[in-house]
Design an enzyme around this catalytic site. Structure first.
Site, PDB file in Angstrom:
ATOM      1  N   ILE A 100      86.835 -34.367 -16.932  1.00  0.00           N
ATOM      2  CA  ILE A 100      87.868 -35.271 -17.163  1.00  0.00           C
ATOM      3  C   ILE A 100      88.928 -35.551 -17.994  1.00  0.00           C
ATOM      4  O   ILE A 100      90.166 -35.521 -17.877  1.00  0.00           O
ATOM      5  CB  ILE A 100      87.119 -36.602 -17.125  1.00  0.00           C
ATOM      6  N   VAL A 149      82.245 -35.880 -32.240  1.00  0.00           N
ATOM      7  CA  VAL A 149      82.541 -37.612 -32.246  1.00  0.00           C
ATOM      8  C   VAL A 149      81.410 -38.324 -32.991  1.00  0.00           C
ATOM      9  O   VAL A 149      81.692 -39.244 -33.500  1.00  0.00           O
ATOM     10  CB  VAL A 149      82.582 -38.013 -30.791  1.00  0.00           C
ATOM     11  N   ASP A 167      87.279 -31.892 -29.579  1.00  0.00           N
ATOM     12  CA  ASP A 167      86.542 -31.587 -28.774  1.00  0.00           C
ATOM     13  C   ASP A 167      85.620 -30.482 -29.706  1.00  0.00           C
ATOM     14  O   ASP A 167      86.183 -30.178 -30.400  1.00  0.00           O
ATOM     15  CB  ASP A 167      86.887 -30.820 -27.553  1.00  0.00           C
ATOM     16  N   TYR A 209      70.924 -43.351 -20.925  1.00  0.00           N
ATOM     17  CA  TYR A 209      72.260 -43.115 -20.604  1.00  0.00           C
ATOM     18  C   TYR A 209      72.926 -44.427 -20.009  1.00  0.00           C
ATOM     19  O   TYR A 209      74.048 -44.833 -20.464  1.00  0.00           O
ATOM     20  CB  TYR A 209      72.265 -41.877 -19.734  1.00  0.00           C
ATOM     21  N   CYS A 210      72.315 -45.043 -19.065  1.00  0.00           N
ATOM     22  CA  CYS A 210      72.630 -46.273 -18.374  1.00  0.00           C
ATOM     23  C   CYS A 210      72.859 -47.612 -19.692  1.00  0.00           C
ATOM     24  O   CYS A 210      73.729 -48.053 -19.606  1.00  0.00           O
ATOM     25  CB  CYS A 210      71.677 -46.866 -17.653  1.00  0.00           C
TER      26      CYS A 210
END
Length: 247
Positions: free
Chosen positions: A17, A64, A36, A153-154
């Protein structure tokens, strides 16, 4: 906000993305700073974007989860292009986690949520110098609909949605609009790497078109009325703006 001549930071910008967004933004006349951990892909993308010997994009190595790296990313953008107008906290991971009895879930939280919070803090600091701007956090449809295979993750994506909505008043105080995108699965290398595990979810939701995901970013940048909102992107379903919490 118009896009032409604006300076945009994209974390996780070397592929998927982020790379698609970088290409679109350069076409729209923006200058892009790509952060990145994938040096080769990042440098290759910058070479592609900087054709005709005009610097339209730069690459900065950025883990990050390392806040010194994040600070360097913002400082480099400031020093190279003179300021920052848009911050896309886009870096994310989709590991096989929690049920495999490892601590991978800790990294999931660090990348998908903690880094978004820190990136937003830095974004506010630097955007204030421009008199305002836009912050876009990459969430997921998993921030609205839980998936049993990826509970952590959720949790991170629910966190990104709640965090984004909680910053709505920044537009009133500092002219900074914070919004989120929430795509379904997108056909990227990240998803392919865990395809055997997520096959059930992909079969149910199918892939969200990456062009539509990029369009959602563009819409958020350009539409000054979007504040604390999230855009859900799914295949064959019109993008939906979720504008308020349930409270």
């Amino acid at each position: 906000m118009q896009i032409k001549d604006k300076v945009v930071i994209i974390t996780g910008g070397a592929s998927g993305i982020g790379a698609a967004l970088a290409r679109r933004l350069v076409l729209e006349g923006a200058q892009v700073v790509i952060g990145d951990v994938d040096k080769k892909s990042g440098q290759d993308l910058v070479t592609e974007l900087n054709q005709n010997n005009k610097i339209k994009a730069i690459f900065v190595f950025c883990d990050v989860t390392n806040f010194d790296n994040l600070r360097q990313l913002f400082d480099t953008a400031q020093n190279t292009f003179g300021g920052i107008d848009v911050v896309c906290n886009n870096a994310g991971i989709l590991p096989i986690e929690f049920y495999d009895q490892t601590d991978n879930w800790v990294k999931t939280i660090d990348v998908n949520l903690n880094a978004v919070i820190k990136g937003t803090q830095l974004g506010i600091e630097f955007l204030k110098k421009r008199g305002g701007g836009v912050i876009i956090n990459t969430a997921s449809v998993a921030g609205f609909y839980p998936w049993k295979l990826f509970p952590v993750y959720c949790s991170t994506k629910y966190g990104v949605i709640g965090f984004t909505q909680s910053l709505r008043k920044l537009n009133n105080t500092d002219k900074i609009r914070v919004n989120a995108i929430a795509p379904g699965f997108v056909n990227t290398n990240m998803v392919k790497n865990v395809m055997s595990t997520v096959a059930e979810g992909v079969e149910r939701l199918d892939y969200a078109p990456i062009d539509e995901v990029v369009n959602a970013f563009i819409t958020i940048i350009q539409d000054d009325k979007l504040v604390g909102d999230s855009i859900i992107i799914l295949k064959d379903i019109p993008s939906q703006i979720v504008s308020k919490s349930f409270l």
